[in-house]
Design a protein around this motif. Structure first.
Motif, PDB file in Angstrom:
ATOM      1  N   PHE A  21       3.566   2.621 -14.746  1.00 32.80           N
ATOM      2  CA  PHE A  21       4.595   2.598 -15.787  1.00 32.80           C
ATOM      3  C   PHE A  21       5.656   1.555 -15.473  1.00 32.80           C
ATOM      4  O   PHE A  21       6.032   0.749 -16.329  1.00 32.80           O
ATOM      5  N   LEU A  22       6.150   1.548 -14.242  1.00 36.32           N
ATOM      6  CA  LEU A  22       7.198   0.594 -13.893  1.00 36.32           C
ATOM      7  C   LEU A  22       6.686  -0.841 -13.859  1.00 36.32           C
ATOM      8  O   LEU A  22       7.432  -1.771 -14.185  1.00 36.32           O
ATOM      9  N   ALA A  23       5.423  -1.043 -13.491  1.00 39.88           N
ATOM     10  CA  ALA A  23       4.870  -2.400 -13.496  1.00 39.88           C
ATOM     11  C   ALA A  23       4.922  -2.997 -14.899  1.00 39.88           C
ATOM     12  O   ALA A  23       5.309  -4.157 -15.077  1.00 39.88           O
ATOM     13  N   PHE A  24       4.556  -2.209 -15.893  1.00 39.93           N
ATOM     14  CA  PHE A  24       4.583  -2.707 -17.267  1.00 39.93           C
ATOM     15  C   PHE A  24       5.997  -2.726 -17.835  1.00 39.93           C
ATOM     16  O   PHE A  24       6.388  -3.669 -18.526  1.00 39.93           O
ATOM     17  N   LEU A  25       6.764  -1.682 -17.569  1.00 38.56           N
ATOM     18  CA  LEU A  25       8.129  -1.598 -18.087  1.00 38.56           C
ATOM     19  C   LEU A  25       8.992  -2.751 -17.586  1.00 38.56           C
ATOM     20  O   LEU A  25       9.713  -3.384 -18.364  1.00 38.56           O
ATOM     21  N   LEU A  26       8.923  -3.030 -16.289  1.00 40.02           N
ATOM     22  CA  LEU A  26       9.807  -4.038 -15.710  1.00 40.02           C
ATOM     23  C   LEU A  26       9.406  -5.462 -16.080  1.00 40.02           C
ATOM     24  O   LEU A  26      10.226  -6.371 -15.979  1.00 40.02           O
ATOM     25  N   ARG A  27       8.182  -5.659 -16.520  1.00 39.82           N
ATOM     26  CA  ARG A  27       7.798  -6.975 -17.039  1.00 39.82           C
ATOM     27  C   ARG A  27       8.492  -7.243 -18.369  1.00 39.82           C
ATOM     28  O   ARG A  27       8.871  -8.369 -18.658  1.00 39.82           O
ATOM     29  N   VAL A  28       8.634  -6.200 -19.177  1.00 42.06           N
ATOM     30  CA  VAL A  28       9.231  -6.344 -20.505  1.00 42.06           C
ATOM     31  C   VAL A  28      10.744  -6.153 -20.462  1.00 42.06           C
ATOM     32  O   VAL A  28      11.492  -6.869 -21.129  1.00 42.06           O
ATOM     33  N   GLY A  32      18.714  -4.466 -14.957  1.00 43.84           N
ATOM     34  CA  GLY A  32      20.042  -5.069 -14.900  1.00 43.84           C
ATOM     35  C   GLY A  32      20.096  -6.557 -15.173  1.00 43.84           C
ATOM     36  O   GLY A  32      20.895  -7.255 -14.566  1.00 43.84           O
ATOM     37  N   GLY A  33      19.234  -7.055 -16.040  1.00 45.70           N
ATOM     38  CA  GLY A  33      19.244  -8.472 -16.357  1.00 45.70           C
ATOM     39  C   GLY A  33      18.612  -9.346 -15.273  1.00 45.70           C
ATOM     40  O   GLY A  33      18.671 -10.564 -15.348  1.00 45.70           O
ATOM     41  N   LEU A  34      17.991  -8.732 -14.270  1.00 49.30           N
ATOM     42  CA  LEU A  34      17.331  -9.485 -13.207  1.00 49.30           C
ATOM     43  C   LEU A  34      16.007 -10.055 -13.711  1.00 49.30           C
ATOM     44  O   LEU A  34      15.494  -9.648 -14.752  1.00 49.30           O
ATOM     45  N   ASP A  35      15.445 -10.966 -12.976  1.00 53.25           N
ATOM     46  CA  ASP A  35      14.125 -11.504 -13.258  1.00 53.25           C
ATOM     47  C   ASP A  35      13.097 -10.376 -13.161  1.00 53.25           C
ATOM     48  O   ASP A  35      13.237  -9.464 -12.336  1.00 53.25           O
ATOM     49  N   LEU A  91      22.401   3.702 -15.529  1.00 57.65           N
ATOM     50  CA  LEU A  91      22.223   3.163 -14.177  1.00 57.65           C
ATOM     51  C   LEU A  91      20.752   2.885 -13.872  1.00 57.65           C
ATOM     52  O   LEU A  91      20.229   3.315 -12.846  1.00 57.65           O
ATOM     53  N   ALA A  92      20.080   2.154 -14.727  1.00 59.52           N
ATOM     54  CA  ALA A  92      18.637   1.961 -14.592  1.00 59.52           C
ATOM     55  C   ALA A  92      18.247   1.434 -13.218  1.00 59.52           C
ATOM     56  O   ALA A  92      17.316   1.940 -12.589  1.00 59.52           O
ATOM     57  N   ILE A  93      18.943   0.434 -12.736  1.00 61.75           N
ATOM     58  CA  ILE A  93      18.555  -0.177 -11.459  1.00 61.75           C
ATOM     59  C   ILE A  93      18.665   0.823 -10.303  1.00 61.75           C
ATOM     60  O   ILE A  93      17.823   0.871  -9.418  1.00 61.75           O
TER      61      ILE A  93
END
Length: 193
Positions: A21-28, A32-35, A91-93
């Motif tokens: 889930f996080l692999a796909f979520l964090l790609r999209v 916190g506006g990070l890469d 506080l997602a990050i």
């Protein structure tokens, strides 16, 4: 032992779920506006650190009350995933890295405790088979958790809620039996024929 396996299956499914889930979520939706790659790396480091800490704690505890340790790990994972679901939007990050670190810690420590229970309670003649079967169940749990993670829409709060639900289900199935076994000194309840 069944309750220890149920608890470990819940924690392993949490790990599989968070991995996919996080692999796909964090790609999209990077944290916190990070890469996107940096966000995923941060979560991977948190999970790895939690896993290493769990292994170190397991070596230090040396299988003291494994049922209580597994129950505590379920409670910790449940608490952190509920907090992650509640505060994801704010506080997602923090909550995502905390959830990943906690999943790693809890999975490692609970697995070491399950192995201690098998070593202690299973006769030597079938111990190898018990280890193999438990590992098979745990690997399948990881796959099921990953499949659930892939099937969800990419909404962080929804994902963390599902993560909490996975751990909550494991807690509902296992904690009472684990704590009862811990009170009996790790011995199984007598069976009535």
């Amino acid at each position: 032992m069944l309750h220890g396996l149920q608890a470990n299956a819940a924690l392993r499914s949490l790990s599989g779920f968070l991995t996919f889930f996080l692999a796909f979520l964090l790609r999209v939706h990077p944290l916190g506006g990070l890469d996107a790659a940096f966000s995923l790396g941060l979560v991977a480091v948190a999970a790895g650190t939690g896993n290493a800490l769990g292994t170190a704690l397991g070596a230090w505890l040396k299988a003291r009350a494994p049922e209580a340790i597994i129950a505590a790990m379920l409670g910790l994972a449940l608490g952190v995933t509920v907090v992650a679901a509640l505060f994801y939007a704010v506080l997602a990050i923090v909550v995502v890295t905390a959830a990943a670190a906690t999943a790693g810690l809890c999975q490692a420590l609970a697995k070491l405790s399950l192995d201690a229970m098998i070593q202690r309670d299973v006769p030597e003649a079938v111990r190898t088979s018990a280890f193999a079967r438990s590992e098979t169940v745990l690997q399948m749990s990881w796959v099921v958790g990953g499949a659930i993670g892939i099937s969800l829409p990419l909404f962080g709060m929804l994902g963390m809620t599902v993560a909490a639900g996975l751990v909550g289900l494991g807690s509902a199935l296992a904690v009472r039996g684990l704590l009862g076994a811990a009170r009996r000194g790790g011995r199984a309840a007598p069976r009535v024929a």
